[in-house]
Motif scaffolding. Structure first.
Motif, mmCIF file in Angstrom:
data_model
loop_
_atom_site.group_PDB
_atom_site.id
_atom_site.type_symbol
_atom_site.label_atom_id
_atom_site.label_comp_id
_atom_site.label_asym_id
_atom_site.label_seq_id
_atom_site.Cartn_x
_atom_site.Cartn_y
_atom_site.Cartn_z
ATOM 1 N N PHE A 109 0.805 -1.225 0.000
ATOM 2 C CA PHE A 109 0.000 0.000 0.000
ATOM 3 C C PHE A 109 0.839 1.277 0.000
ATOM 4 O O PHE A 109 0.299 2.365 -0.189
ATOM 5 C CB PHE A 109 -0.929 0.028 1.216
ATOM 6 C CG PHE A 109 -2.038 -0.990 1.173
ATOM 7 C CD1 PHE A 109 -2.420 -1.561 -0.020
ATOM 8 C CD2 PHE A 109 -2.696 -1.368 2.343
ATOM 9 C CE1 PHE A 109 -3.450 -2.500 -0.063
ATOM 10 C CE2 PHE A 109 -3.723 -2.302 2.314
ATOM 11 C CZ PHE A 109 -4.106 -2.877 1.101
ATOM 12 N N THR A 110 2.129 1.187 0.245
ATOM 13 C CA THR A 110 2.967 2.389 0.298
ATOM 14 C C THR A 110 2.841 3.198 -0.993
ATOM 15 O O THR A 110 2.938 2.653 -2.088
ATOM 16 C CB THR A 110 4.436 2.008 0.522
ATOM 17 O OG1 THR A 110 4.563 1.364 1.781
ATOM 18 C CG2 THR A 110 5.330 3.242 0.497
ATOM 19 N N GLY A 111 2.611 4.511 -0.844
ATOM 20 C CA GLY A 111 2.501 5.389 -2.005
ATOM 21 C C GLY A 111 1.166 5.317 -2.711
ATOM 22 O O GLY A 111 1.035 5.805 -3.845
ATOM 23 N N THR A 130 0.793 -2.155 4.927
ATOM 24 C CA THR A 130 -0.227 -3.213 4.984
ATOM 25 C C THR A 130 -1.592 -2.721 5.441
ATOM 26 O O THR A 130 -2.499 -3.534 5.618
ATOM 27 C CB THR A 130 0.235 -4.335 5.945
ATOM 28 O OG1 THR A 130 0.430 -3.769 7.256
ATOM 29 C CG2 THR A 130 1.521 -4.970 5.470
ATOM 30 N N GLN A 131 -1.746 -1.404 5.632
ATOM 31 C CA GLN A 131 -3.058 -0.914 6.106
ATOM 32 C C GLN A 131 -3.366 0.473 5.564
ATOM 33 O O GLN A 131 -2.515 1.355 5.552
ATOM 34 C CB GLN A 131 -3.104 -0.892 7.626
ATOM 35 C CG GLN A 131 -4.449 -0.386 8.191
ATOM 36 C CD GLN A 131 -4.502 -0.486 9.692
ATOM 37 O OE1 GLN A 131 -4.441 -1.579 10.252
ATOM 38 N NE2 GLN A 131 -4.609 0.650 10.361
ATOM 39 N N ILE A 132 -4.611 0.645 5.128
ATOM 40 C CA ILE A 132 -5.155 1.941 4.706
ATOM 41 C C ILE A 132 -6.460 2.157 5.450
ATOM 42 O O ILE A 132 -7.271 1.227 5.592
ATOM 43 C CB ILE A 132 -5.407 1.986 3.186
ATOM 44 C CG1 ILE A 132 -4.087 2.000 2.414
ATOM 45 C CG2 ILE A 132 -6.241 3.202 2.791
ATOM 46 C CD1 ILE A 132 -4.251 1.935 0.906
ATOM 47 N N THR A 165 -5.012 1.678 -5.635
ATOM 48 C CA THR A 165 -4.065 1.937 -6.722
ATOM 49 C C THR A 165 -2.795 2.549 -6.158
ATOM 50 O O THR A 165 -2.855 3.482 -5.337
ATOM 51 C CB THR A 165 -4.669 2.881 -7.772
ATOM 52 O OG1 THR A 165 -5.848 2.278 -8.323
ATOM 53 C CG2 THR A 165 -3.678 3.158 -8.899
ATOM 54 N N THR A 166 -1.643 2.018 -6.562
ATOM 55 C CA THR A 166 -0.336 2.528 -6.145
ATOM 56 C C THR A 166 0.535 2.668 -7.398
ATOM 57 O O THR A 166 0.132 2.232 -8.492
ATOM 58 C CB THR A 166 0.353 1.567 -5.159
ATOM 59 O OG1 THR A 166 0.781 0.406 -5.884
ATOM 60 C CG2 THR A 166 -0.580 1.158 -4.032
ATOM 61 N N PRO A 167 1.749 3.229 -7.263
ATOM 62 C CA PRO A 167 2.650 3.257 -8.422
ATOM 63 C C PRO A 167 2.954 1.863 -8.954
ATOM 64 O O PRO A 167 3.374 1.711 -10.107
ATOM 65 C CB PRO A 167 3.914 3.931 -7.865
ATOM 66 C CG PRO A 167 3.398 4.813 -6.768
ATOM 67 C CD PRO A 167 2.302 4.020 -6.139
ATOM 68 N N GLY A 168 2.729 0.826 -8.132
ATOM 69 C CA GLY A 168 2.999 -0.539 -8.565
ATOM 70 C C GLY A 168 1.853 -1.193 -9.291
ATOM 71 O O GLY A 168 1.992 -2.309 -9.805
#
Length: 531
Positions: free
Chosen positions: A355-357, A377-379, A397-400
């Motif tokens: 979830f980072t970013g 791991t959490q939003i 949605t993330t950059p990944g």
């Protein structure tokens, strides 16, 4: 189950079970209203104003004391009610309220009318306080008469604000410095002082009647600022100067992660930091926590590799060489939601990985009202208005990349749908309704048509309603909400409406029916009501 948006107009008949419950409630209501904020009344009392409480200073709370005697409570009552008005030029602005009511016990010798006097009220401004002989229709009927030494009205006269601000010591310095505000009357401040440098709030402590210790806000840039204490302003009081102290950086956490990672820089003399770069690219969301800590988000556009991290302040810049390793972003996954159902405004904790970013969270394709990346791991997200009814997917949605949908990403939208409404006709002195709007909706929001969406404010009937009564089965008491007394402390003890329960709604003008259109609640819930 999915439901398409629709508009419904509801009326009798009620279901047999609901009718029985509401008739029982009506029987209790008719047989024995408790002594509460607006009781059946029937008592009498004599009153007189305490002149010593009629000269409040600007910026203080006037506790107008009314002495009572010869109290005779109504049959079965233990409390009485007094209604008052405050009249005069700019009374609403100066005193915040122009009418209200107060309840007091049959054994009391006085009661207090709290009046918040504006800090901007002019010295000598007046407001005439009058006790009504009886409360208006819809309230109690306790009768008030003058005591032997009493007068029908008393005049509130605003006294000079006891607070003065004479200077700041020192009167120049950097953002983050601790300074002393000099003046008089600071011991009259109740609680923490309200301080601003220009328009920026500051935190301070009253040291004594003539001094307040305060930290100059970190966000201030070099300029001359006025200083205000509880509505009293001294212009050109303090000059913020540019920092002349070079910053240092001693550590960074974490030291690796994908773009979008929140990093914490630790060092010295970081107050007033104007920017952070990672590999020469400006970081986002830069925030100065204090003189030793700055946080920022690793910017997008960086490929994997090791990068320098640099902070810039008015005093210079400092760099940690090859301090952060940008790693490849991974495709996020959603493994659990909590809760798994609800309506707009529901706070949902999303558990998963990568979830980072995160740049977006959607509920059935609709962007979340807001979301916070708590960790990789959490939003924590807030479900938005306008979602499709029924079961929908939560996607991150993330950059990944974008998370795939699965049974673990399903959210059942069972709550309020913004474009669905129900209309009730209110007529006569009181109308008995069965609440089918959103469960636990605030009464104030309900009278405006709903707490969110296109109906809030457009279907506002607040000015047409005198009171909403509801029976609290837990305490076996009736509770009330009086729109006209919404800002009077202690005036209202009915705060929220519960789906399926019955309520009595009183009109200010019983001769004119009112159409009450509100946002609909759970589309699967009962919709019976009377009108």
């Amino acid at each position: 189950m999915r439901h398409s948006p629709k508009r419904r107009r509801m009326a009798l008949p009620l279901g047999a079970g609901v009718v029985g419950a509401l008739v029982a409630a009506l029987t209790i209501f008719a047989a024995a209203l408790p002594a509460a904020a607006d009781s059946a009344g029937g008592g009498t009392f004599k009153y007189s104003f305490d002149a010593a409480t009629m000269n409040p200073a600007a910026g203080t709370t006037a506790n107008v004391k009314v002495n009572v005697s010869d109290i005779v409570a109504g049959s079965g009552e233990t409390t009485l009610e007094a209604c008052y008005t405050i009249a005069g030029t700019n009374a609403a602005t100066n005193f915040g309220v122009t009418s209200g009511h107060v309840t007091f016990a049959a054994g009391d010798t006085s009661f207090i009318i709290p009046v918040a006097v504006s800090g901007s009220a002019a010295t000598g401004a007046t407001g005439t306080v009058t006790i009504a002989a009886t409360c208006p229709s819809g309230s109690g009927t306790d009768a008030a008469t003058l005591a032997a030494s009493g007068t029908a009205s008393a005049v509130l006269t605003v006294a000079a604000n006891p607070i003065t601000v004479t200077g700041v010591t020192p009167n120049t310095g950097e953002a983050g410095d601790t300074v002393t505000i000099n003046g008089t009357g600071f011991n009259t401040i109740s609680g923490a002082p309200d301080i601003t440098f220009g328009t920026t709030a500051a935190t301070g402590t009253v040291a004594n009647d003539t001094q307040i210790t305060v930290a100059v806000p970190n966000s201030l840039t070099p300029a001359v600022y006025s200083v205000t204490v509880n509505d009293v302003t001294l212009t050109n009081a303090f000059t913020v100067t540019a920092s002349t102290t070079m910053p240092t950086l001693t550590s960074l956490t974490p030291t690796s992660g994908p773009v979008g990672t929140m990093i914490t820089l630790t060092g010295t003399n970081l107050t007033g930091a104007t920017g952070v770069t990672v590999g020469g690219v400006a970081a986002t969301n830069v925030s100065v926590t204090n003189s030793t800590t700055v946080t920022a988000v690793v910017p997008s556009g960086l490929s994997t590799g090791s990068y320098d991290v640099k902070v810039t302040t008015p005093g210079g810049s400092a760099t940690l060489t090859s301090a952060f390793q940008v790693t490849a972003a991974t495709t996020p996954t959603v493994t659990a939601l909590s809760p798994t159902s609800g309506g707009p405004g529901t706070t949902v904790v999303i558990t998963g990985t990568g979830f980072t970013g995160a740049t977006a969270v959607t509920f059935g394709g609709t962007n979340a009202a807001s979301f916070t990346v708590d960790s990789d791991t959490q939003i924590t997200a807030v479900a938005p208005a306008g979602m499709t009814a029924g079961e929908i997917d939560v996607v991150v949605t993330t950059p990944g990349g974008t998370s795939a949908t699965s049974a673990n990403s399903k959210f059942d939208n069972t709550g309020n749908i913004a474009d669905q409404t129900v209309t009730i006709t209110l007529q006569g002195q009181f109308t008995l309704i069965g609440w089918v709007g959103e469960d636990n909706m605030a009464v104030a929001d309900a009278l405006k048509g709903g707490p969110s969406g296109p109906h809030n404010g457009t279907n506002d009937i607040t000015s047409k309603v005198s009171v909403v009564w509801g029976f609290d089965a837990a305490t076996q008491t009736w509770k009330a909400y009086f729109p006209a007394q919404a800002n009077v402390p202690g005036a209202n003890d009915l705060t929220n409406l519960r789906t399926g329960l019955g309520y009595f709604v009183g009109l200010i003008n019983p001769a004119s029916p009112v159409q009450w259109t509100m946002e609909y609640g759970n589309v699967n819930s009962s919709s019976s009501m009377s009108s």
